[in-house]
Scaffold this motif. Structure first.
Motif, PDB file in Angstrom:
ATOM      1  N   GLY A   1       0.804  -1.207   0.000  1.00  9.25           N
ATOM      2  CA  GLY A   1       0.000   0.000   0.000  1.00  9.25           C
ATOM      3  C   GLY A   1       0.840   1.262   0.000  1.00  9.25           C
ATOM      4  O   GLY A   1       1.991   1.258   0.448  1.00  9.25           O
ATOM      5  N   LYS A   2       0.253   2.313  -0.539  1.00 10.58           N
ATOM      6  CA  LYS A   2       0.879   3.629  -0.544  1.00 10.58           C
ATOM      7  C   LYS A   2      -0.146   4.625  -0.021  1.00 10.58           C
ATOM      8  O   LYS A   2      -1.331   4.513  -0.330  1.00 10.58           O
ATOM      9  N   GLY A   3       0.316   5.582   0.728  1.00 13.51           N
ATOM     10  CA  GLY A   3      -0.642   6.520   1.276  1.00 13.51           C
ATOM     11  C   GLY A   3       0.015   7.729   1.904  1.00 13.51           C
ATOM     12  O   GLY A   3       1.180   8.039   1.644  1.00 13.51           O
ATOM     13  N   LEU A   4      -0.733   8.386   2.758  1.00 15.70           N
ATOM     14  CA  LEU A   4      -0.257   9.618   3.381  1.00 15.70           C
ATOM     15  C   LEU A   4      -0.886   9.774   4.753  1.00 15.70           C
ATOM     16  O   LEU A   4      -1.893   9.130   5.083  1.00 15.70           O
ATOM     17  N   VAL A   5      -0.274  10.614   5.558  1.00 13.86           N
ATOM     18  CA  VAL A   5      -0.807  10.954   6.861  1.00 13.86           C
ATOM     19  C   VAL A   5      -0.702  12.463   7.024  1.00 13.86           C
ATOM     20  O   VAL A   5       0.259  13.082   6.562  1.00 13.86           O
ATOM     21  N   MET A   6      -1.714  13.068   7.648  1.00 14.92           N
ATOM     22  CA  MET A   6      -1.743  14.509   7.874  1.00 14.92           C
ATOM     23  C   MET A   6      -2.231  14.769   9.290  1.00 14.92           C
ATOM     24  O   MET A   6      -3.014  13.994   9.834  1.00 14.92           O
ATOM     25  N   ALA A   7      -1.783  15.864   9.884  1.00 11.14           N
ATOM     26  CA  ALA A   7      -2.200  16.220  11.236  1.00 11.14           C
ATOM     27  C   ALA A   7      -2.908  17.560  11.231  1.00 11.14           C
ATOM     28  O   ALA A   7      -2.603  18.439  10.415  1.00 11.14           O
ATOM     29  N   LYS A   8      -3.858  17.723  12.144  1.00 14.07           N
ATOM     30  CA  LYS A   8      -4.528  18.999  12.312  1.00 14.07           C
ATOM     31  C   LYS A   8      -3.839  19.743  13.457  1.00 14.07           C
ATOM     32  O   LYS A   8      -3.854  19.281  14.604  1.00 14.07           O
ATOM     33  N   THR A   9      -3.234  20.846  13.157  1.00 17.25           N
ATOM     34  CA  THR A   9      -2.492  21.607  14.154  1.00 17.25           C
ATOM     35  C   THR A   9      -3.250  22.888  14.513  1.00 17.25           C
ATOM     36  O   THR A   9      -4.294  23.193  13.933  1.00 17.25           O
ATOM     37  N   ALA A  10      -2.697  23.640  15.448  1.00 12.79           N
ATOM     38  CA  ALA A  10      -3.310  24.912  15.842  1.00 12.79           C
ATOM     39  C   ALA A  10      -3.293  25.915  14.696  1.00 12.79           C
ATOM     40  O   ALA A  10      -4.042  26.892  14.707  1.00 12.79           O
ATOM     41  N   HIS A  11      -2.448  25.676  13.700  1.00  9.90           N
ATOM     42  CA  HIS A  11      -2.320  26.578  12.556  1.00  9.90           C
ATOM     43  C   HIS A  11      -2.924  25.986  11.289  1.00  9.90           C
ATOM     44  O   HIS A  11      -2.668  26.469  10.191  1.00  9.90           O
ATOM     45  N   GLY A  12      -3.718  24.951  11.451  1.00  8.71           N
ATOM     46  CA  GLY A  12      -4.354  24.335  10.290  1.00  8.71           C
ATOM     47  C   GLY A  12      -3.767  22.968   9.982  1.00  8.71           C
ATOM     48  O   GLY A  12      -2.897  22.458  10.696  1.00  8.71           O
ATOM     49  N   TRP A  13      -4.259  22.368   8.890  1.00  8.11           N
ATOM     50  CA  TRP A  13      -3.793  21.039   8.501  1.00  8.11           C
ATOM     51  C   TRP A  13      -2.347  21.087   8.017  1.00  8.11           C
ATOM     52  O   TRP A  13      -1.930  22.036   7.358  1.00  8.11           O
ATOM     53  N   SER A  14      -1.604  20.061   8.375  1.00  5.12           N
ATOM     54  CA  SER A  14      -0.227  19.926   7.895  1.00  5.12           C
ATOM     55  C   SER A  14      -0.230  19.469   6.452  1.00  5.12           C
ATOM     56  O   SER A  14      -1.276  19.108   5.901  1.00  5.12           O
ATOM     57  N   GLY A  15       0.942  19.453   5.844  1.00  8.04           N
ATOM     58  CA  GLY A  15       1.086  18.833   4.540  1.00  8.04           C
ATOM     59  C   GLY A  15       1.057  17.321   4.695  1.00  8.04           C
ATOM     60  O   GLY A  15       1.077  16.792   5.815  1.00  8.04           O
TER      61      GLY A  15
END
Length: 225
Positions: A80-94
């Motif tokens: 599998g290939k994919g991505l992960v992103m985090a929601k920070t105090a300044h918005g979504w990460s890359g």
């Protein structure tokens, strides 16, 4: 003779698995996965019968998106290939690239591609990805099939990770078996144009590139009423 034939078939299958996963784990085009994730996020937000409740995404600390391919005969394999992103105090990460792989024994015929969306409900869940190490979803990090309505949330088992899958055009909750995931630093380096860590990406110490802006907009966009 039959025993030797079985051993040979098993050896060929193992070598085939290793060849496929080795090539599949080389640096790959993360933008293609970002584009697919954008389309899928818009899809479940744009439906009137939301199977991923609005409050689930609103309270999420992050998301992970994975496209898994399962194939094989007797000896099954998945990559599998994919991505992960985090929601920070300044918005979504890359997006930070991740990859998965595994093997199973038994009758495996044909192949299937599956889209999986993981809702990361806790800061600890995001931290598992931020560490930049290989770990097992379901073992090192507990997960369960996510609620599919606002009403169900009131009685739903809470877990660090909720899992959803898209099948035949519809998103639904799924109880997933253990799955190993790990960062793909080579792909991140190609996407960001320099060596970066998963933690730097998820903590927004590296700004999201232009190619990720549409996915971030899709995550921030309101649900269809």
């Amino acid at each position: 003779m039959k025993h030797s034939t079985r051993i040979l078939a098993l050896a060929v299958a193992v070598l085939g698995f290793l060849g496929i996963t080795t090539s599949g784990w080389a640096a790959w085009d993360l933008q293609d996965t970002v584009n697919r994730a954008t389309k899928d996020v818009r899809h479940f937000k744009g439906r009137s019968d939301h199977t991923i409740p609005r409050s689930v995404l609103e309270h999420a600390k992050g998301i992970a998106y994975l496209r898994k391919q399962e194939e094989g005969f007797i000896l099954g394999f998945s990559s599998g290939k994919g991505l992960v992103m985090a929601k920070t105090a300044h918005g979504w990460s890359g997006p930070a690239a991740m990859k998965s792989g595994g093997m199973s024994f038994g009758l495996e015929v044909g192949g299937e591609t599956e889209q999986l969306l993981f809702i990361l409900n806790t800061a600890e869940a995001v931290e598992h990805f931020a560490k930049g190490h290989k770990f097992k979803l379901g073992a090192d990090l507990a997960m369960t099939a996510g609620p599919t309505s606002e009403q169900e949330i009131k009685h739903h088992k809470v877990a660090p990770v909720y899992v959803y899958t898209r099948k035949k055009g519809f998103w639904t909750a799924i109880a997933l078996k253990e799955s190993s995931v790990e960062p793909d630093r080579g792909t991140d380096k190609e996407y960001y144009g320099k060596a970066v860590t998963t933690r730097e990406i998820l903590e927004r110490k590296v700004l999201p590139p232009a190619g990720a802006k549409e996915l971030i907009r899709a995550l921030e966009a309101p649900y269809r009423k």
